[in-house]
Structure formats: structure tokens, C-alpha cells
Design a protein around this motif. Structure first.
Motif, mmCIF file in Angstrom:
data_model
loop_
_atom_site.group_PDB
_atom_site.id
_atom_site.type_symbol
_atom_site.label_atom_id
_atom_site.label_comp_id
_atom_site.label_asym_id
_atom_site.label_seq_id
_atom_site.Cartn_x
_atom_site.Cartn_y
_atom_site.Cartn_z
ATOM 1 N N GLU A 42 0.853 -1.179 0.000
ATOM 2 C CA GLU A 42 0.000 0.000 0.000
ATOM 3 C C GLU A 42 0.895 1.237 0.000
ATOM 4 O O GLU A 42 1.812 1.334 0.806
ATOM 5 N N PRO A 43 0.628 2.193 -0.891
ATOM 6 C CA PRO A 43 1.444 3.411 -0.883
ATOM 7 C C PRO A 43 1.228 4.194 0.404
ATOM 8 O O PRO A 43 0.122 4.251 0.934
ATOM 9 N N ASP A 44 2.323 4.771 0.919
ATOM 10 C CA ASP A 44 2.273 5.606 2.124
ATOM 11 C C ASP A 44 3.323 6.697 1.966
ATOM 12 O O ASP A 44 4.480 6.500 2.326
ATOM 13 N N GLY A 45 2.947 7.797 1.366
ATOM 14 C CA GLY A 45 3.911 8.856 1.066
ATOM 15 C C GLY A 45 4.889 8.373 0.017
ATOM 16 O O GLY A 45 4.491 7.833 -1.009
ATOM 17 N N ASP A 47 6.952 5.975 0.576
ATOM 18 C CA ASP A 47 7.208 4.577 0.902
ATOM 19 C C ASP A 47 5.993 3.721 0.576
ATOM 20 O O ASP A 47 4.962 4.221 0.132
ATOM 21 N N TRP A 48 6.149 2.442 0.842
ATOM 22 C CA TRP A 48 5.068 1.477 0.694
ATOM 23 C C TRP A 48 5.027 0.659 1.979
ATOM 24 O O TRP A 48 6.055 0.464 2.636
ATOM 25 N N VAL A 49 3.849 0.151 2.327
ATOM 26 C CA VAL A 49 3.692 -0.682 3.516
ATOM 27 C C VAL A 49 3.163 -2.038 3.071
ATOM 28 O O VAL A 49 2.236 -2.121 2.253
ATOM 29 N N HIS A 51 1.986 -6.031 4.509
ATOM 30 C CA HIS A 51 1.560 -6.851 5.637
ATOM 31 C C HIS A 51 1.698 -8.298 5.194
ATOM 32 O O HIS A 51 1.020 -8.724 4.265
ATOM 33 N N SER A 56 4.143 -6.237 9.624
ATOM 34 C CA SER A 56 3.998 -5.019 8.817
ATOM 35 C C SER A 56 5.374 -4.405 8.629
ATOM 36 O O SER A 56 6.092 -4.173 9.601
ATOM 37 N N ARG A 58 7.758 -1.429 6.328
ATOM 38 C CA ARG A 58 7.794 -0.234 5.474
ATOM 39 C C ARG A 58 8.907 -0.459 4.456
ATOM 40 O O ARG A 58 10.002 -0.889 4.803
ATOM 41 N N HIS A 60 11.059 1.283 1.231
ATOM 42 C CA HIS A 60 11.433 2.475 0.474
ATOM 43 C C HIS A 60 12.283 2.021 -0.716
ATOM 44 O O HIS A 60 13.345 1.419 -0.531
#
Length: 132
Positions: A42-45, A47-49, A51, A56, A58, A60
């Protein structure tokens, strides 16, 4: 931190290296072949996360480039950061994909071998996807 033991896990793929790089460089495609990332990223800024089996994490990724470099920094839930060096290079009319696996502090030889086998399985999945 001391220098860690390393293994280069690699596979040849009968597909132009630029095609292999273009596919593997898309974080959205990684769950199709990188089983450690679970069911998806999942995109997060910037970065990606993910699971998955590692909890979980992170991730980059390095910026897209003309050299086949797919390095990525994985930050575990514990805060441990693992630099993963991943390369796609020309090999004749095809590609060679190489992952540098580092033996983390406290990791047994058995765990290291298990991780190497896991990476090899993932690279084999990538090969099947791109050669079919």
C-alpha cells in the motif's frame, strides 16, 4: 555494525533485461513474485507498507534508473532496517536478476539458508511470470 556474511542469489530470465526491470520495478507487481511482502503493498507517502509473513514492514524503493538497480530499504516493526540490493542486468538476449542476501545479527546458518531458499523461490516465480 560489523560486516555481515552475504550470499548472492540469482536467476537468469529469457526476456530482455529492460522488460524484467520495468516489471520488477513496479511495487504493485512485487506481491506477484516476492512472497515475503504478503498480499500487497500500500502506498504511504514516498514509501510502501506491506503486511505479510514478516509482519507489517515499510519499504522504500530507489528511484527508477537506467542501470537496473532495484534496491529497497525494508524497515521491520522492530525498527530494524535491512538494505536489500536487487539488480537486473543484461545477460545475452535475456537478463540476470541478483539479490544480495545478508545474514542478519543473531541469524543461524539454518535461518540464513532458509532465507536464501525463499529468495530463490521468489526469483523462480519472477522467471515463470516473465517467460510465460
Amino acid at each position: 555494525m560489523p560486516v555481515m556474511e552475504a550470499k548472492i542469489v540469482h536467476i537468469d530470465i529469457e526476456r530482455d533485461w529492460r522488460d524484467v526491470y520495468a516489471f520488477a520495478a513496479k511495487p504493485e507487481n512485487m506481491p506477484l513474485w516476492a512472497s515475503g511482502l504478503g498480499t500487497g503493498l500500500e502506498p504511504d507517502g514516498e514509501d510502501w507498507v506491506a503486511h505479510g509473513p514478516l509482519g507489517s514492514v515499510r519499504v522504500h524503493f530507489t528511484a527508477l534508473n537506467d542501470f537496473g538497480v532495484l534496491d529497497h530499504l525494508v524497515t521491520m516493526e522492530s525498527g530494524l532496517e535491512v538494505n536489500n540490493a536487487l539488480r537486473v542486468v543484461p545477460n545475452g538476449d535475456g537478463a540476470e536478476v541478483m539479490f544480495t542476501l545478508l545474514k542478519l545479527p543473531g541469524m543461524s546458518e539454518e535461518q540464513f539458508d532458509t532465507d536464501a531458499n525463499w529468495v530463490q523461490k521468489d526469483l523462480s516465480t519472477l522467471k515463470k511470470l516473465l517467460e510465460s
